[in-house]
Design an enzyme around this catalytic site. Structure first.
Site, PDB file in Angstrom:
ATOM      1  N   ARG A  27       0.822  -1.217   0.000  1.00 27.09           N
ATOM      2  CA  ARG A  27       0.000   0.000   0.000  1.00 27.09           C
ATOM      3  C   ARG A  27       0.856   1.268   0.000  1.00 27.09           C
ATOM      4  O   ARG A  27       1.853   1.336   0.708  1.00 27.09           O
ATOM      5  CB  ARG A  27      -0.904  -0.010   1.238  1.00 27.09           C
ATOM      6  CG  ARG A  27      -1.919   1.113   1.255  1.00 27.09           C
ATOM      7  CD  ARG A  27      -3.015   0.909   2.270  1.00 27.09           C
ATOM      8  NE  ARG A  27      -3.814  -0.245   1.934  1.00 27.09           N
ATOM      9  CZ  ARG A  27      -4.188  -1.175   2.806  1.00 27.09           C
ATOM     10  NH1 ARG A  27      -3.825  -1.092   4.064  1.00 27.09           N
ATOM     11  NH2 ARG A  27      -4.934  -2.184   2.427  1.00 27.09           N
ATOM     12  N   GLY A  63       6.661   0.534   5.722  1.00 31.39           N
ATOM     13  CA  GLY A  63       7.555  -0.364   4.974  1.00 31.39           C
ATOM     14  C   GLY A  63       7.549  -0.065   3.490  1.00 31.39           C
ATOM     15  O   GLY A  63       8.591  -0.102   2.826  1.00 31.39           O
ATOM     16  N   CYS A  64       6.379   0.248   2.954  1.00 33.04           N
ATOM     17  CA  CYS A  64       6.251   0.524   1.515  1.00 33.04           C
ATOM     18  C   CYS A  64       6.964   1.821   1.156  1.00 33.04           C
ATOM     19  O   CYS A  64       7.582   1.924   0.098  1.00 33.04           O
ATOM     20  CB  CYS A  64       4.782   0.576   1.117  1.00 33.04           C
ATOM     21  SG  CYS A  64       3.935  -0.996   1.433  1.00 33.04           S
ATOM     22  N   THR A  65       6.899   2.802   2.051  1.00 36.05           N
ATOM     23  CA  THR A  65       7.612   4.059   1.824  1.00 36.05           C
ATOM     24  C   THR A  65       9.114   3.804   1.813  1.00 36.05           C
ATOM     25  O   THR A  65       9.821   4.251   0.909  1.00 36.05           O
ATOM     26  CB  THR A  65       7.243   5.101   2.911  1.00 36.05           C
ATOM     27  OG1 THR A  65       5.840   5.376   2.805  1.00 36.05           O
ATOM     28  CG2 THR A  65       8.038   6.378   2.749  1.00 36.05           C
ATOM     29  N   ASN A  76      10.095   2.016  -1.455  1.00 35.26           N
ATOM     30  CA  ASN A  76      10.062   2.937  -2.596  1.00 35.26           C
ATOM     31  C   ASN A  76      11.215   3.937  -2.532  1.00 35.26           C
ATOM     32  O   ASN A  76      11.816   4.264  -3.550  1.00 35.26           O
ATOM     33  CB  ASN A  76       8.710   3.654  -2.662  1.00 35.26           C
ATOM     34  CG  ASN A  76       7.683   2.873  -3.443  1.00 35.26           C
ATOM     35  OD1 ASN A  76       7.677   2.910  -4.665  1.00 35.26           O
ATOM     36  ND2 ASN A  76       6.830   2.127  -2.750  1.00 35.26           N
TER      37      ASN A  76
END
Length: 153
Positions: A38, A43-45, A48
């Site tokens: 998401r 974690g996704c930030t 990325n």
């Protein structure tokens, strides 16, 4: 090296923050596809941001890098602007691509079971074969490991 080295990467044509993307149109160049759950979550930030930091290194190798989640293009654009991300993000709102790559999985968190994206990355060679895959990715050091594998292509 994974045991799927000869497996052909499933083709797709989907909208991204850099326009429509199709794997078949990218043939001739290696491609990294990293699937994440998401936009704008911790974690996704971090994932990325790590791929964004290494994007110039991937580009020197001629490797195209894309992040993939079920978030909309509008969500992706907001996420990219907020975090100054430069890796193009693909929107798989229908989850077809996630299912074709086997990353749409049953997950458990806080005693609840739900369907979601299992953080996974695929390195696709210039002929469209999966050269290496990473499942259940842990973010620290991951983008660097993918870059090392891309250098070995």
């Amino acid at each position: 090296m994974s045991d799927t080295a000869l497996e052909t990467a499933p083709d797709f044509t989907l909208p991204s923050t850099s326009g429509e993307v199709s794997l078949s149109a990218l043939k001739g160049a290696p491609v990294v596809l990293f699937f994440y759950p998401r936009d704008d979550t911790s974690g996704c930030t971090k994932e990325n941001e790590a791929f964004t930091a290494l994007l110039p290194e991937f580009e020197k190798l001629g490797v195209k890098v894309f992040g993939v989640s079920k978030d909309s293009i509008a969500s992706h654009e907001k996420f990219m602007a907020k975090k100054a991300l430069t890796v193009p993000l693909i929107s798989d709102e229908g989850s077809d691509m996630c299912e074709n790559y086997g990353v749409w999985k049953e997950k458990k968190m806080y005693g609840k079971t739900f369907m979601g994206i299992e953080r996974s990355t695929f390195l696709v060679d210039a002929e469209g074969r999966i050269a290496q895959e990473w499942r259940k990715v842990k973010v620290p050091g991951h983008a660097e490991a993918v870059l090392e594998a891309a250098r070995a292509l």
